[in-house]
Motif scaffolding. Structure first.
Motif, PDB file in Angstrom:
ATOM      1  N   GLN A 135      28.283  -8.714   8.787  1.00  0.00           N
ATOM      2  CA  GLN A 135      28.167  -8.314  10.195  1.00  0.00           C
ATOM      3  C   GLN A 135      29.489  -8.526  10.918  1.00  0.00           C
ATOM      4  OE1 GLN A 135      24.825 -10.448  11.893  1.00  0.00           O
ATOM      5  NE2 GLN A 135      23.409  -8.800  11.359  1.00  0.00           N
ATOM      6  N   ALA A 136      30.175  -9.605  10.620  1.00  0.00           N
ATOM      7  CA  ALA A 136      31.454  -9.890  11.288  1.00  0.00           C
ATOM      8  C   ALA A 136      32.499  -8.834  10.946  1.00  0.00           C
ATOM      9  CB  ALA A 136      31.946 -11.282  10.900  1.00  0.00           C
TER      10      ALA A 136
ATOM     11  N   GLN B 208      30.029  -9.892  16.613  1.00  0.00           N
ATOM     12  CA  GLN B 208      29.019 -10.011  15.559  1.00  0.00           C
ATOM     13  C   GLN B 208      27.616 -10.043  16.160  1.00  0.00           C
ATOM     14  OE1 GLN B 208      27.184 -13.164  14.853  1.00  0.00           O
ATOM     15  NE2 GLN B 208      25.918 -11.881  13.539  1.00  0.00           N
TER      16      GLN B 208
END
Length: 94
Positions: free
Chosen positions: A46-47, A57
Motif C-alpha cells: 500500500q505504501a 498509505q
C-alpha cells in the motif's frame, strides 16, 4: 488474540442476517477484492502504491475498502498498478 478467518466464516455462514448484509455489500467487496488483487499482482505494498499515486498509505487503505470509490480514483489506481480499468454491468439472476 487473532480469530482464524475460517472459524469466523463457518460461524456466520448460515446466519440469515449476516447473509443479507453480506449480499448488500457485494459490490463494495467486489471492488475491494479487484483493487487488492491488482496491487498484489503488481507486487506493490500500500505504501509503494500510495507513493506512485501521490497519496498517503491510509488513503490507499480507504480506497481498498471499496466504499465511495470515484471513477477517477479507479483510473489512477489502475494506472499505478499497470492495469486497465474495465467496468461491467452483469444481469442479476431472476
Amino acid at each position: 488474540m487473532t480469530i482464524p478467518y475460517e472459524r469466523t466464516r463457518r460461524k456466520f455462514a448460515d446466519d440469515p442476517e449476516f447473509i443479507r448484509e453480506r449480499e448488500a455489500l457485494e459490490d463494495e467487496f467486489t471492488v475491494a477484492d479487484a483493487m487488492i488483487r491488482a496491487r498484489i499482482a503488481a507486487d506493490l505494498t500500500q505504501a509503494q502504491l500510495a507513493e506512485r499515486m501521490g497519496v498517503s498509505q491510509p488513503a490507499i487503505a480507504k480506497l481498498e475498502s471499496g466504499k465511495s470509490v470515484s471513477l477517477n480514483s479507479l483510473k489512477r489506481y489502475a494506472q499505478a498498478t499497470g492495469t486497465k480499468l474495465k467496468v461491467e454491468f452483469i444481469p442479476r439472476p431472476a
